[in-house]
Design a protein around this motif. Structure first.
Motif, PDB file in Angstrom:
ATOM      1  N   ASP A 215       0.844  -1.186   0.000  1.00  0.00           N
ATOM      2  CA  ASP A 215       0.000   0.000   0.000  1.00  0.00           C
ATOM      3  C   ASP A 215       0.885   1.244   0.000  1.00  0.00           C
ATOM      4  OD1 ASP A 215      -1.780   2.067   0.452  1.00  0.00           O
ATOM      5  OD2 ASP A 215      -2.833   1.053   2.090  1.00  0.00           O
ATOM      6  N   PRO A 216       0.977   1.948  -1.141  1.00  0.00           N
ATOM      7  CA  PRO A 216       1.849   3.115  -1.205  1.00  0.00           C
ATOM      8  C   PRO A 216       1.361   4.276  -0.335  1.00  0.00           C
ATOM      9  CG  PRO A 216       0.598   2.907  -3.227  1.00  0.00           C
ATOM     10  CD  PRO A 216       0.317   1.677  -2.405  1.00  0.00           C
ATOM     11  N   ALA A 217       0.102   4.248   0.090  1.00  0.00           N
ATOM     12  CA  ALA A 217      -0.422   5.330   0.922  1.00  0.00           C
ATOM     13  C   ALA A 217       0.310   5.412   2.256  1.00  0.00           C
ATOM     14  CB  ALA A 217      -1.921   5.148   1.154  1.00  0.00           C
ATOM     15  N   ASP A 218       0.687   4.256   2.813  1.00  0.00           N
ATOM     16  CA  ASP A 218       1.405   4.282   4.092  1.00  0.00           C
ATOM     17  C   ASP A 218       2.681   3.451   4.058  1.00  0.00           C
ATOM     18  OD1 ASP A 218       0.341   1.740   4.113  1.00  0.00           O
ATOM     19  OD2 ASP A 218      -0.927   2.053   5.862  1.00  0.00           O
ATOM     20  N   ALA A 219       3.093   3.003   2.854  1.00  0.00           N
ATOM     21  CA  ALA A 219       4.340   2.254   2.652  1.00  0.00           C
ATOM     22  C   ALA A 219       4.394   0.987   3.491  1.00  0.00           C
ATOM     23  CB  ALA A 219       5.554   3.137   2.916  1.00  0.00           C
ATOM     24  N   LYS A 220       3.253   0.274   3.545  1.00  0.00           N
ATOM     25  CA  LYS A 220       3.211  -0.964   4.327  1.00  0.00           C
ATOM     26  C   LYS A 220       2.686  -2.106   3.471  1.00  0.00           C
ATOM     27  CE  LYS A 220       2.728   1.279   8.775  1.00  0.00           C
ATOM     28  NZ  LYS A 220       1.929   1.471   9.961  1.00  0.00           N
ATOM     29  N   VAL A 221       3.151  -3.305   3.785  1.00  0.00           N
ATOM     30  CA  VAL A 221       2.642  -4.513   3.157  1.00  0.00           C
ATOM     31  C   VAL A 221       1.467  -4.989   4.000  1.00  0.00           C
ATOM     32  CG1 VAL A 221       3.170  -6.889   2.496  1.00  0.00           C
ATOM     33  CG2 VAL A 221       4.896  -5.103   2.218  1.00  0.00           C
ATOM     34  N   LYS A 222       0.377  -5.343   3.314  1.00  0.00           N
ATOM     35  CA  LYS A 222      -0.841  -5.746   4.015  1.00  0.00           C
ATOM     36  C   LYS A 222      -1.375  -7.038   3.409  1.00  0.00           C
ATOM     37  CE  LYS A 222      -1.934  -0.958   4.991  1.00  0.00           C
ATOM     38  NZ  LYS A 222      -2.851   0.154   4.813  1.00  0.00           N
TER      39      LYS A 222
ATOM     40  N   TRP B 244      -8.111  -5.911   5.893  1.00  0.00           N
ATOM     41  CA  TRP B 244      -6.676  -5.717   5.693  1.00  0.00           C
ATOM     42  C   TRP B 244      -5.961  -5.682   7.036  1.00  0.00           C
ATOM     43  CZ3 TRP B 244      -4.794  -6.645   1.178  1.00  0.00           C
ATOM     44  CH2 TRP B 244      -5.560  -6.407   0.045  1.00  0.00           C
ATOM     45  N   GLN B 245      -4.901  -6.472   7.150  1.00  0.00           N
ATOM     46  CA  GLN B 245      -4.053  -6.486   8.335  1.00  0.00           C
ATOM     47  C   GLN B 245      -2.650  -6.044   7.910  1.00  0.00           C
ATOM     48  OE1 GLN B 245      -5.316  -7.335  11.428  1.00  0.00           O
ATOM     49  NE2 GLN B 245      -7.269  -7.437  10.355  1.00  0.00           N
ATOM     50  N   THR B 246      -2.040  -5.152   8.645  1.00  0.00           N
ATOM     51  CA  THR B 246      -0.703  -4.670   8.329  1.00  0.00           C
ATOM     52  C   THR B 246       0.325  -5.715   8.739  1.00  0.00           C
ATOM     53  OG1 THR B 246      -1.371  -2.385   8.602  1.00  0.00           O
ATOM     54  CG2 THR B 246       0.985  -2.839   8.758  1.00  0.00           C
ATOM     55  N   LEU B 247       1.217  -6.055   7.798  1.00  0.00           N
ATOM     56  CA  LEU B 247       2.291  -6.993   8.081  1.00  0.00           C
ATOM     57  C   LEU B 247       3.594  -6.269   8.382  1.00  0.00           C
ATOM     58  CD1 LEU B 247       1.631  -9.624   5.261  1.00  0.00           C
ATOM     59  CD2 LEU B 247       0.831  -9.667   7.633  1.00  0.00           C
ATOM     60  N   SER B 248       3.774  -5.079   7.814  1.00  0.00           N
ATOM     61  CA  SER B 248       5.007  -4.324   8.016  1.00  0.00           C
ATOM     62  C   SER B 248       5.040  -3.729   9.414  1.00  0.00           C
ATOM     63  CB  SER B 248       5.113  -3.171   7.017  1.00  0.00           C
ATOM     64  OG  SER B 248       5.179  -3.650   5.700  1.00  0.00           O
ATOM     65  N   ALA B 249       6.222  -3.620   9.944  1.00  0.00           N
ATOM     66  CA  ALA B 249       6.417  -2.950  11.222  1.00  0.00           C
ATOM     67  C   ALA B 249       7.637  -2.066  11.101  1.00  0.00           C
ATOM     68  CB  ALA B 249       6.609  -3.972  12.335  1.00  0.00           C
ATOM     69  N   ALA B 250       7.614  -0.954  11.783  1.00  0.00           N
ATOM     70  CA  ALA B 250       8.770  -0.060  11.754  1.00  0.00           C
ATOM     71  C   ALA B 250       9.945  -0.741  12.440  1.00  0.00           C
ATOM     72  CB  ALA B 250       8.440   1.249  12.462  1.00  0.00           C
ATOM     73  N   ASP B 251      11.127  -0.516  11.924  1.00  0.00           N
ATOM     74  CA  ASP B 251      12.352  -1.020  12.532  1.00  0.00           C
ATOM     75  C   ASP B 251      12.560  -0.258  13.831  1.00  0.00           C
ATOM     76  OD1 ASP B 251      14.965  -1.482  13.330  1.00  0.00           O
ATOM     77  OD2 ASP B 251      15.750  -1.484  11.290  1.00  0.00           O
TER      78      ASP B 251
ATOM     79  N   LEU C 115       9.368  -5.511  -3.505  1.00  0.00           N
ATOM     80  CA  LEU C 115      10.131  -6.734  -3.718  1.00  0.00           C
ATOM     81  C   LEU C 115      10.131  -7.563  -2.435  1.00  0.00           C
ATOM     82  CD1 LEU C 115      13.135  -7.377  -5.744  1.00  0.00           C
ATOM     83  CD2 LEU C 115      13.497  -7.741  -3.324  1.00  0.00           C
ATOM     84  N   VAL C 116       9.892  -8.878  -2.567  1.00  0.00           N
ATOM     85  CA  VAL C 116       9.833  -9.779  -1.424  1.00  0.00           C
ATOM     86  C   VAL C 116      10.749 -10.967  -1.691  1.00  0.00           C
ATOM     87  CG1 VAL C 116       8.334 -11.238   0.010  1.00  0.00           C
ATOM     88  CG2 VAL C 116       7.417  -9.158  -1.010  1.00  0.00           C
ATOM     89  N   VAL C 117      11.627 -11.280  -0.731  1.00  0.00           N
ATOM     90  CA  VAL C 117      12.515 -12.445  -0.832  1.00  0.00           C
ATOM     91  C   VAL C 117      12.634 -13.085   0.550  1.00  0.00           C
ATOM     92  CG1 VAL C 117      13.875 -11.481  -2.735  1.00  0.00           C
ATOM     93  CG2 VAL C 117      14.651 -11.137  -0.392  1.00  0.00           C
ATOM     94  N   TYR C 118      13.197 -14.293   0.571  1.00  0.00           N
ATOM     95  CA  TYR C 118      13.519 -14.948   1.831  1.00  0.00           C
ATOM     96  C   TYR C 118      15.002 -14.750   2.090  1.00  0.00           C
ATOM     97  CZ  TYR C 118      14.117 -18.384   5.499  1.00  0.00           C
ATOM     98  OH  TYR C 118      14.427 -18.985   6.683  1.00  0.00           O
ATOM     99  N   ASP C 119      15.347 -14.123   3.211  1.00  0.00           N
ATOM    100  CA  ASP C 119      16.735 -13.865   3.582  1.00  0.00           C
ATOM    101  C   ASP C 119      17.292 -15.125   4.238  1.00  0.00           C
ATOM    102  OD1 ASP C 119      19.131 -13.128   4.799  1.00  0.00           O
ATOM    103  OD2 ASP C 119      18.389 -11.178   5.447  1.00  0.00           O
ATOM    104  N   THR C 120      18.194 -15.818   3.527  1.00  0.00           N
ATOM    105  CA  THR C 120      18.742 -17.070   4.029  1.00  0.00           C
ATOM    106  C   THR C 120      19.747 -16.863   5.161  1.00  0.00           C
ATOM    107  OG1 THR C 120      20.458 -17.069   2.316  1.00  0.00           O
ATOM    108  CG2 THR C 120      18.409 -18.247   1.821  1.00  0.00           C
ATOM    109  N   THR C 121      20.229 -15.651   5.337  1.00  0.00           N
ATOM    110  CA  THR C 121      21.159 -15.366   6.429  1.00  0.00           C
ATOM    111  C   THR C 121      20.403 -15.134   7.732  1.00  0.00           C
ATOM    112  OG1 THR C 121      22.704 -14.368   4.871  1.00  0.00           O
ATOM    113  CG2 THR C 121      23.023 -13.852   7.196  1.00  0.00           C
TER     114      THR C 121
ATOM    115  N   GLY D  15      13.672   1.444   2.155  1.00  0.00           N
ATOM    116  CA  GLY D  15      14.367   0.597   3.121  1.00  0.00           C
ATOM    117  C   GLY D  15      13.737  -0.773   3.189  1.00  0.00           C
ATOM    118  N   TRP D  16      14.402  -1.663   3.909  1.00  0.00           N
ATOM    119  CA  TRP D  16      13.964  -3.052   4.051  1.00  0.00           C
ATOM    120  C   TRP D  16      13.217  -3.257   5.361  1.00  0.00           C
ATOM    121  CZ3 TRP D  16      14.518  -6.689   0.308  1.00  0.00           C
ATOM    122  CH2 TRP D  16      15.393  -6.406  -0.730  1.00  0.00           C
ATOM    123  N   SER D  17      12.168  -4.098   5.333  1.00  0.00           N
ATOM    124  CA  SER D  17      11.484  -4.591   6.528  1.00  0.00           C
ATOM    125  C   SER D  17      11.744  -6.086   6.570  1.00  0.00           C
ATOM    126  CB  SER D  17       9.971  -4.366   6.459  1.00  0.00           C
ATOM    127  OG  SER D  17       9.675  -2.998   6.484  1.00  0.00           O
ATOM    128  N   PHE D  18      11.927  -6.618   7.752  1.00  0.00           N
ATOM    129  CA  PHE D  18      12.184  -8.050   7.905  1.00  0.00           C
ATOM    130  C   PHE D  18      11.116  -8.659   8.800  1.00  0.00           C
ATOM    131  CE2 PHE D  18      16.216  -8.276   5.801  1.00  0.00           C
ATOM    132  CZ  PHE D  18      16.669  -6.969   5.838  1.00  0.00           C
TER     133      PHE D  18
END
Length: 133
Positions: free
Chosen positions: A21-28, A35-42, A109-115, A126-129
């Motif tokens: 959602d570009p309105a609040d830069a969050k993945v939902k 709609w449930q927000t999945l992103s959280a601020a670092d 962009l969404v990926v699985y961070d193997t590290t 920026g990145w959200s994990f």
């Protein structure tokens, strides 16, 4: 997909849909019809950074554009990419430390961070994990 500004919904949305959602830069995601927000601020960086969506705002959506992979028994599911099955799931691309190794990521962009063993999402700035702490 176009969001109805009055109801804040997407026509024919179903549980499991995921959007950026570009309105609040969050993945939902749609969970139980809402709609449930999945992103959280670092916690170390504060709020999520703003996203530049000016490129996509100049484009017109082609409502007939769609790719369906898997089960085709429910042709009413709407989306640009529909992955549909009852005993399989999507596997994300696996990247070690994507924040270090993906040179020019696109917003959403969404990926699985193997590290870190977490899902990584790029919001345009920026990145959200997501994953166990």
């Amino acid at each position: 997909m176009k969001v109805d500004p009055i109801t804040n919904t997407i026509p024919d949305m179903v549980d499991g849909m995921i959007i950026f959602d570009p309105a609040d830069a969050k993945v939902k995601a749609v969970v139980s019809g809402t709609w449930q927000t999945l992103s959280a601020a670092d916690p170390n960086a504060g709020a999520l950074a703003p996203v530049d969506t000016s490129l996509q705002e100049t484009k017109t959506e082609v409502s007939s554009a769609m790719v369906r992979i898997g089960d085709t028994e429910n042709p009413d599911l709407k989306g640009i990419l529909v992955l549909s099955d009852t005993d399989k799931a999507m596997v994300l691309p696996k990247v070690a430390s994507p924040h270090l190794n993906i040179i020019d990521p696109a917003p959403g962009l969404v990926v699985y961070d193997t590290t870190a063993h977490q899902i990584a999402v790029f919001n345009g700035q920026g990145w959200s994990f997501w994953g166990p702490k």
